[in-house]
Scaffold this motif. Structure first.
Motif, PDB file in Angstrom:
ATOM      1  N   LEU A 157       4.985  13.999   9.527  1.00 57.75           N
ATOM      2  CA  LEU A 157       6.349  13.518   9.728  1.00 57.75           C
ATOM      3  C   LEU A 157       6.351  12.053  10.136  1.00 57.75           C
ATOM      4  CD1 LEU A 157       9.391  13.929  10.008  1.00 57.75           C
ATOM      5  CD2 LEU A 157       8.989  14.754  12.347  1.00 57.75           C
ATOM      6  N   ILE A 158       5.440  11.669  11.031  1.00 60.13           N
ATOM      7  CA  ILE A 158       5.374  10.278  11.496  1.00 60.13           C
ATOM      8  C   ILE A 158       4.999   9.346  10.347  1.00 60.13           C
ATOM      9  CG2 ILE A 158       4.125   8.684  13.006  1.00 60.13           C
ATOM     10  CD1 ILE A 158       3.897  10.967  15.030  1.00 60.13           C
ATOM     11  N   VAL A 159       4.040   9.761   9.527  1.00 62.12           N
ATOM     12  CA  VAL A 159       3.633   8.949   8.375  1.00 62.12           C
ATOM     13  C   VAL A 159       4.808   8.758   7.420  1.00 62.12           C
ATOM     14  CG1 VAL A 159       2.188   8.923   6.303  1.00 62.12           C
ATOM     15  CG2 VAL A 159       1.189   9.519   8.517  1.00 62.12           C
ATOM     16  N   ALA A 175       3.065  -2.977  11.252  1.00 62.50           N
ATOM     17  CA  ALA A 175       1.602  -2.834  11.217  1.00 62.50           C
ATOM     18  C   ALA A 175       1.053  -2.497  12.595  1.00 62.50           C
ATOM     19  CB  ALA A 175       0.961  -4.114  10.687  1.00 62.50           C
ATOM     20  N   ALA A 176       1.658  -3.052  13.649  1.00 61.24           N
ATOM     21  CA  ALA A 176       1.194  -2.770  15.008  1.00 61.24           C
ATOM     22  C   ALA A 176       1.397  -1.297  15.353  1.00 61.24           C
ATOM     23  CB  ALA A 176       1.939  -3.664  16.005  1.00 61.24           C
ATOM     24  N   LEU A 177       2.545  -0.746  14.959  1.00 59.28           N
ATOM     25  CA  LEU A 177       2.818   0.663  15.235  1.00 59.28           C
ATOM     26  C   LEU A 177       1.907   1.568  14.408  1.00 59.28           C
ATOM     27  CD1 LEU A 177       4.518   2.741  16.712  1.00 59.28           C
ATOM     28  CD2 LEU A 177       6.236   2.553  14.891  1.00 59.28           C
ATOM     29  N   GLU A 178       1.718   1.224  13.143  1.00 57.67           N
ATOM     30  CA  GLU A 178       0.852   2.024  12.276  1.00 57.67           C
ATOM     31  C   GLU A 178      -0.583   2.007  12.773  1.00 57.67           C
ATOM     32  OE1 GLU A 178      -1.787   3.031   8.941  1.00 57.67           O
ATOM     33  OE2 GLU A 178      -1.615   1.071   9.936  1.00 57.67           O
ATOM     34  N   LYS A 196       0.847  -1.190   0.000  1.00 59.63           N
ATOM     35  CA  LYS A 196       0.000   0.000   0.000  1.00 59.63           C
ATOM     36  C   LYS A 196       0.890   1.250   0.000  1.00 59.63           C
ATOM     37  CE  LYS A 196      -4.116  -1.900   2.270  1.00 59.63           C
ATOM     38  NZ  LYS A 196      -5.097  -1.732   3.364  1.00 59.63           N
ATOM     39  N   GLU A 197       0.289   2.374  -0.351  1.00 66.96           N
ATOM     40  CA  GLU A 197       1.055   3.609  -0.473  1.00 66.96           C
ATOM     41  C   GLU A 197       1.745   3.993   0.824  1.00 66.96           C
ATOM     42  OE1 GLU A 197      -1.141   6.845  -2.065  1.00 66.96           O
ATOM     43  OE2 GLU A 197      -1.607   5.847  -3.961  1.00 66.96           O
ATOM     44  N   ASN A 198       1.137   3.656   1.946  1.00 67.87           N
ATOM     45  CA  ASN A 198       1.728   4.035   3.236  1.00 67.87           C
ATOM     46  C   ASN A 198       2.831   3.084   3.684  1.00 67.87           C
ATOM     47  OD1 ASN A 198       0.245   1.785   3.926  1.00 67.87           O
ATOM     48  ND2 ASN A 198      -0.789   2.725   5.678  1.00 67.87           N
ATOM     49  N   LYS A 229       6.699   5.208   6.486  1.00 64.50           N
ATOM     50  CA  LYS A 229       6.903   4.734   5.113  1.00 64.50           C
ATOM     51  C   LYS A 229       8.381   4.382   4.889  1.00 64.50           C
ATOM     52  CE  LYS A 229       5.901   4.056   0.714  1.00 64.50           C
ATOM     53  NZ  LYS A 229       7.257   3.801   0.159  1.00 64.50           N
ATOM     54  N   ARG A 230       9.256   5.228   5.378  1.00 69.41           N
ATOM     55  CA  ARG A 230      10.691   4.960   5.233  1.00 69.41           C
ATOM     56  C   ARG A 230      11.071   3.666   5.965  1.00 69.41           C
ATOM     57  NH1 ARG A 230      14.976   5.505   8.290  1.00 69.41           N
ATOM     58  NH2 ARG A 230      13.810   6.580   9.947  1.00 69.41           N
ATOM     59  N   CYS A 231      10.569   3.515   7.180  1.00 69.68           N
ATOM     60  CA  CYS A 231      10.858   2.298   7.938  1.00 69.68           C
ATOM     61  C   CYS A 231      10.302   1.055   7.244  1.00 69.68           C
ATOM     62  CB  CYS A 231      10.269   2.406   9.342  1.00 69.68           C
ATOM     63  SG  CYS A 231      11.149   3.534  10.429  1.00 69.68           S
ATOM     64  N   ALA A 232       9.104   1.179   6.675  1.00 69.20           N
ATOM     65  CA  ALA A 232       8.494   0.037   5.982  1.00 69.20           C
ATOM     66  C   ALA A 232       9.381  -0.430   4.836  1.00 69.20           C
ATOM     67  CB  ALA A 232       7.110   0.422   5.461  1.00 69.20           C
ATOM     68  N   ASP A 233       9.928   0.516   4.079  1.00 67.31           N
ATOM     69  CA  ASP A 233      10.786   0.153   2.947  1.00 67.31           C
ATOM     70  C   ASP A 233      12.099  -0.459   3.424  1.00 67.31           C
ATOM     71  OD1 ASP A 233       8.854   1.103   1.238  1.00 67.31           O
ATOM     72  OD2 ASP A 233       9.785   3.071   0.983  1.00 67.31           O
ATOM     73  N   GLU A 234      12.642   0.083   4.509  1.00 66.19           N
ATOM     74  CA  GLU A 234      13.886  -0.473   5.047  1.00 66.19           C
ATOM     75  C   GLU A 234      13.659  -1.881   5.602  1.00 66.19           C
ATOM     76  OE1 GLU A 234      15.377   2.300   7.894  1.00 66.19           O
ATOM     77  OE2 GLU A 234      16.012   3.758   6.372  1.00 66.19           O
ATOM     78  N   MET A 235      12.533  -2.073   6.271  1.00 69.70           N
ATOM     79  CA  MET A 235      12.235  -3.391   6.824  1.00 69.70           C
ATOM     80  C   MET A 235      11.975  -4.408   5.720  1.00 69.70           C
ATOM     81  SD  MET A 235       9.914  -2.038  10.005  1.00 69.70           S
ATOM     82  CE  MET A 235       9.725  -3.483  11.044  1.00 69.70           C
TER      83      MET A 235
END
Length: 208
Positions: free
Chosen positions: A158-160, A141-144, A98-100, A164-170
């Motif tokens: 900023l948090i969003v 997903a739990a944090l989001e 998803k986009e987020n 997104k950056r963390c999702a891509d790194e993970m």
């Protein structure tokens, strides 16, 4: 005869035959009456048992958490082979995030039961939603989810963006971990799972 019981049957079989733990942990829940009533109202459905159990498909929810991407897709294949299960819908948010940044594999299944359902059909049939993720995807997903239901957050944008950056790194880390495991098994002369990472490079780098 429950859905979780059928999942544990194939999990134990593969664990005994191949020495692989396809599931690190899992959880199951049944939505409360209040939650189902609220969703019926939100969807414009009559507030009754038929709507909750036949028109909606997530009154029963199961979440399977795996250590590796290939294990997620191996679980999907094993679920498809469970007797008396009908696959209603599938959504692959791993290959196409998803986009987020949300990543997960979703299945809606219908399971036959040896007892009547809410409409009086015998054997009956009930729906369940299954979400399959890696450990990294589940942590994200739990944090989001917490962010989604928090109010009065001043720096939401900023948090969003950071999520997104963390999702891509993970996602990149998930791919690296999968590659390392493949190398280990290759040295052992073993082959495991289903090749599932085709099309995953794009989502992991944020282009999916």
């Amino acid at each position: 005869d429950t859905l979780t019981g059928k999942i544990l049957i194939y999990y134990n079989r593969i664990r005994n035959e191949e020495g692989i733990d396809l599931i690190e942990h899992f959880s199951a829940r049944i939505k409360s009456d209040e939650s189902m009533r609220e969703k019926c109202v939100r969807k414009g459905l009559p507030v009754n048992a038929h709507s909750a159990l036949k028109e909606l498909t997530d009154s029963v929810g199961i979440r399977l958490i795996s250590g590796f991407i290939d294990d997620v897709y191996r679980n999907v294949e094993e679920i498809r082979k469970i007797p008396d299960i009908r696959i209603v819908k599938e959504k692959d948010y791993i290959r196409r995030a998803k986009e987020n940044g949300y990543r997960s594999y979703h299945m809606i299944v219908a399971l036959k039961t040896p007892f009547p359902d809410v409409d009086g059909n015998n054997p009956g049939e009930y729906f369940a939603e299954i979400q399959l993720r890696t450990i990294a995807m589940d942590s994200w997903a739990a944090l989001e989810h917490k962010l989604k239901y928090k109010k009065n957050i001043s720096n939401t944008k900023l948090i969003v963006a950071e999520l997104k950056r963390c999702a891509d790194e993970m996602a990149s880390t998930d791919m690296s971990m999968q590659t390392i495991r493949d190398m280990i098994f290759e040295n052992e002369g073993r082959e495991i799972g289903i090749r599932s990472t085709e099309g995953y490079n794009e989502t992991a780098s944020g282009r999916g």
